[in-house]
Design a protein around this motif. Structure first.
Motif, PDB file in Angstrom:
ATOM      1  N   MET A 194       0.856  -1.190   0.000  1.00  0.00           N
ATOM      2  CA  MET A 194       0.000   0.000   0.000  1.00  0.00           C
ATOM      3  C   MET A 194       0.883   1.228   0.000  1.00  0.00           C
ATOM      4  N   GLY A 195       0.302   2.350  -0.314  1.00  0.00           N
ATOM      5  CA  GLY A 195       1.047   3.601  -0.362  1.00  0.00           C
ATOM      6  C   GLY A 195       1.568   4.006   1.009  1.00  0.00           C
ATOM      7  N   ALA A 196       2.598   4.824   1.001  1.00  0.00           N
ATOM      8  CA  ALA A 196       3.209   5.280   2.260  1.00  0.00           C
ATOM      9  C   ALA A 196       2.207   6.046   3.114  1.00  0.00           C
ATOM     10  N   TRP A 197       1.353   6.849   2.475  1.00  0.00           N
ATOM     11  CA  TRP A 197       0.379   7.618   3.255  1.00  0.00           C
ATOM     12  C   TRP A 197      -0.623   6.694   3.934  1.00  0.00           C
ATOM     13  N   GLN A 198      -1.007   5.592   3.252  1.00  0.00           N
ATOM     14  CA  GLN A 198      -1.945   4.645   3.860  1.00  0.00           C
ATOM     15  C   GLN A 198      -1.287   3.923   5.036  1.00  0.00           C
ATOM     16  N   ARG A 199      -0.036   3.534   4.854  1.00  0.00           N
ATOM     17  CA  ARG A 199       0.706   2.871   5.922  1.00  0.00           C
ATOM     18  C   ARG A 199       0.831   3.801   7.138  1.00  0.00           C
ATOM     19  N   ALA A 200       1.144   5.078   6.884  1.00  0.00           N
ATOM     20  CA  ALA A 200       1.263   6.061   7.964  1.00  0.00           C
ATOM     21  C   ALA A 200      -0.083   6.293   8.645  1.00  0.00           C
ATOM     22  N   ALA A 201      -1.146   6.389   7.847  1.00  0.00           N
ATOM     23  CA  ALA A 201      -2.488   6.599   8.418  1.00  0.00           C
ATOM     24  C   ALA A 201      -2.901   5.416   9.277  1.00  0.00           C
ATOM     25  N   ALA A 202      -2.636   4.197   8.796  1.00  0.00           N
ATOM     26  CA  ALA A 202      -2.995   2.996   9.559  1.00  0.00           C
ATOM     27  C   ALA A 202      -2.212   2.933  10.866  1.00  0.00           C
ATOM     28  N   SER A 203      -0.912   3.203  10.793  1.00  0.00           N
ATOM     29  CA  SER A 203      -0.072   3.146  12.002  1.00  0.00           C
ATOM     30  C   SER A 203      -0.474   4.214  13.009  1.00  0.00           C
ATOM     31  N   THR A 204      -0.743   5.420  12.519  1.00  0.00           N
ATOM     32  CA  THR A 204      -1.136   6.516  13.408  1.00  0.00           C
ATOM     33  C   THR A 204      -2.478   6.229  14.064  1.00  0.00           C
ATOM     34  N   THR A 205      -3.449   5.775  13.274  1.00  0.00           N
ATOM     35  CA  THR A 205      -4.773   5.468  13.825  1.00  0.00           C
ATOM     36  C   THR A 205      -4.674   4.372  14.873  1.00  0.00           C
ATOM     37  N   GLN A 206      -3.917   3.329  14.563  1.00  0.00           N
ATOM     38  CA  GLN A 206      -3.777   2.220  15.507  1.00  0.00           C
ATOM     39  C   GLN A 206      -3.081   2.665  16.799  1.00  0.00           C
ATOM     40  N   ALA A 207      -2.026   3.466  16.680  1.00  0.00           N
ATOM     41  CA  ALA A 207      -1.321   3.960  17.870  1.00  0.00           C
ATOM     42  C   ALA A 207      -2.254   4.829  18.721  1.00  0.00           C
ATOM     43  N   LEU A 208      -3.014   5.700  18.066  1.00  0.00           N
ATOM     44  CA  LEU A 208      -3.941   6.563  18.808  1.00  0.00           C
ATOM     45  C   LEU A 208      -5.059   5.757  19.465  1.00  0.00           C
ATOM     46  N   LEU A 209      -5.506   4.690  18.806  1.00  0.00           N
ATOM     47  CA  LEU A 209      -6.513   3.823  19.432  1.00  0.00           C
ATOM     48  C   LEU A 209      -5.952   3.184  20.705  1.00  0.00           C
ATOM     49  N   TYR A 210      -4.718   2.724  20.669  1.00  0.00           N
ATOM     50  CA  TYR A 210      -4.103   2.143  21.867  1.00  0.00           C
ATOM     51  C   TYR A 210      -3.973   3.191  22.976  1.00  0.00           C
ATOM     52  N   VAL A 211      -3.544   4.409  22.612  1.00  0.00           N
ATOM     53  CA  VAL A 211      -3.440   5.482  23.606  1.00  0.00           C
ATOM     54  C   VAL A 211      -4.809   5.753  24.226  1.00  0.00           C
ATOM     55  N   ALA A 212      -5.838   5.800  23.393  1.00  0.00           N
ATOM     56  CA  ALA A 212      -7.200   6.055  23.894  1.00  0.00           C
ATOM     57  C   ALA A 212      -7.692   4.911  24.772  1.00  0.00           C
ATOM     58  N   MET A 213      -7.394   3.654  24.362  1.00  0.00           N
ATOM     59  CA  MET A 213      -7.864   2.496  25.138  1.00  0.00           C
ATOM     60  C   MET A 213      -7.200   2.423  26.505  1.00  0.00           C
ATOM     61  N   VAL A 214      -6.008   2.998  26.638  1.00  0.00           N
ATOM     62  CA  VAL A 214      -5.339   3.041  27.942  1.00  0.00           C
ATOM     63  C   VAL A 214      -5.728   4.316  28.689  1.00  0.00           C
ATOM     64  N   GLY A 215      -5.752   5.439  27.979  1.00  0.00           N
ATOM     65  CA  GLY A 215      -6.025   6.726  28.615  1.00  0.00           C
ATOM     66  C   GLY A 215      -7.446   6.885  29.121  1.00  0.00           C
ATOM     67  N   MET A 216      -8.390   6.313  28.407  1.00  0.00           N
ATOM     68  CA  MET A 216      -9.792   6.476  28.797  1.00  0.00           C
ATOM     69  C   MET A 216     -10.095   5.870  30.175  1.00  0.00           C
ATOM     70  N   PRO A 217      -9.768   4.602  30.423  1.00  0.00           N
ATOM     71  CA  PRO A 217     -10.059   4.069  31.755  1.00  0.00           C
ATOM     72  C   PRO A 217      -9.218   4.728  32.857  1.00  0.00           C
ATOM     73  N   LEU A 218      -7.997   5.123  32.532  1.00  0.00           N
ATOM     74  CA  LEU A 218      -7.169   5.782  33.547  1.00  0.00           C
ATOM     75  C   LEU A 218      -7.763   7.119  33.968  1.00  0.00           C
ATOM     76  N   THR A 219      -8.211   7.919  32.995  1.00  0.00           N
ATOM     77  CA  THR A 219      -8.801   9.216  33.355  1.00  0.00           C
ATOM     78  C   THR A 219     -10.136   9.037  34.076  1.00  0.00           C
ATOM     79  N   GLY A 220     -10.896   8.014  33.700  1.00  0.00           N
ATOM     80  CA  GLY A 220     -12.145   7.734  34.422  1.00  0.00           C
ATOM     81  C   GLY A 220     -11.881   7.322  35.851  1.00  0.00           C
ATOM     82  N   TYR A 221     -10.886   6.451  36.020  1.00  0.00           N
ATOM     83  CA  TYR A 221     -10.519   5.987  37.366  1.00  0.00           C
ATOM     84  C   TYR A 221      -9.996   7.149  38.216  1.00  0.00           C
ATOM     85  N   LEU A 222      -9.128   7.976  37.629  1.00  0.00           N
ATOM     86  CA  LEU A 222      -8.597   9.112  38.388  1.00  0.00           C
ATOM     87  C   LEU A 222      -9.694  10.124  38.705  1.00  0.00           C
ATOM     88  N   GLY A 223     -10.589  10.369  37.741  1.00  0.00           N
ATOM     89  CA  GLY A 223     -11.704  11.271  38.019  1.00  0.00           C
ATOM     90  C   GLY A 223     -12.564  10.763  39.169  1.00  0.00           C
TER      91      GLY A 223
END
Length: 191
Positions: A94-123
């Motif tokens: 696939m094109g470089a932009w697609q590879r970058a978009a997929a990697s960025t989206t996946q990394a941000l999903l992992y950050v959100a999946m960890v950050g969301m419960p942590l901020t809820g717990y801390l709140g």
């Protein structure tokens, strides 16, 4: 003959075929279990914020939301460890932009999946109620502080809306690969 064609090429050096290799079964199971739980969690979260204060049922919904959130957090941690252990199959060409978009989206999903419960717990740690994990009161990391509670819950809400956008982008990308590119990408994670 190049490295992608040579018989001795490693998994990472080979060019993936149209069907590609599949993720390991534990990763496939965790992907879909976590996906279903997150979709349920987002729905419950959106539902519960609209419930009026003082409604006895609201406390039950909030406690269920907290328990499910902490369960998802544990599943995500397990998924991260399993992903490290098993790795992932190579992406199809696939094109470089697609590879970058997929990697960025996946990394941000992992950050959100960890950050969301942590901020809820801390709140929840900065109120008088704390967090119950399927009935067990977890340690509080704070005190009753409306300002800090508001900050953590605001970040929690921003992450929720960001996660909704990321999930939509992730699904749109998967559908594009399936129906436009027809590269078999979705078959790597389909049960």
């Amino acid at each position: 003959m190049n490295a992608a064609q040579s018989p001795g090429a490693t998994r990472d050096q080979r060019a993936p075929d149209a069907g590609g290799e599949r993720f390991a079964r534990p990763l496939i199971a965790l992907h879909w279990l976590i996906a279903l739980c997150i979709i349920a969690m987002l729905g419950i979260g959106l539902y519960m914020v609209g419930l009026p204060k003082g409604l006895p049922f609201k406390a039950t919904v909030i406690n269920f939301h907290k328990s499910l959130g902490m369960t998802i957090f544990l599943l995500v941690l397990i998924r991260i460890m399993v992903r490290i252990a098993y790795g992932r199959p190579p992406l199809p060409p696939m094109g470089a932009w697609q590879r970058a978009a997929a990697s960025t989206t996946q990394a941000l999903l992992y950050v959100a999946m960890v950050g969301m419960p942590l901020t809820g717990y801390l709140g929840s740690s900065f109120n008088t109620y704390g967090t119950r994990f399927w009935g067990i009161l977890l340690p509080k990391w704070g005190w009753d502080d409306a300002r800090l509670r508001h900050i953590f819950f605001t970040v929690h809400e921003v992450i929720a809306w960001t996660m909704i956008a990321l999930i939509a982008l992730h699904v749109a990308g998967a559908l594009k690969h399936q129906f436009v590119d027809r590269d078999g990408l979705i078959g790597r994670i389909w049960p």
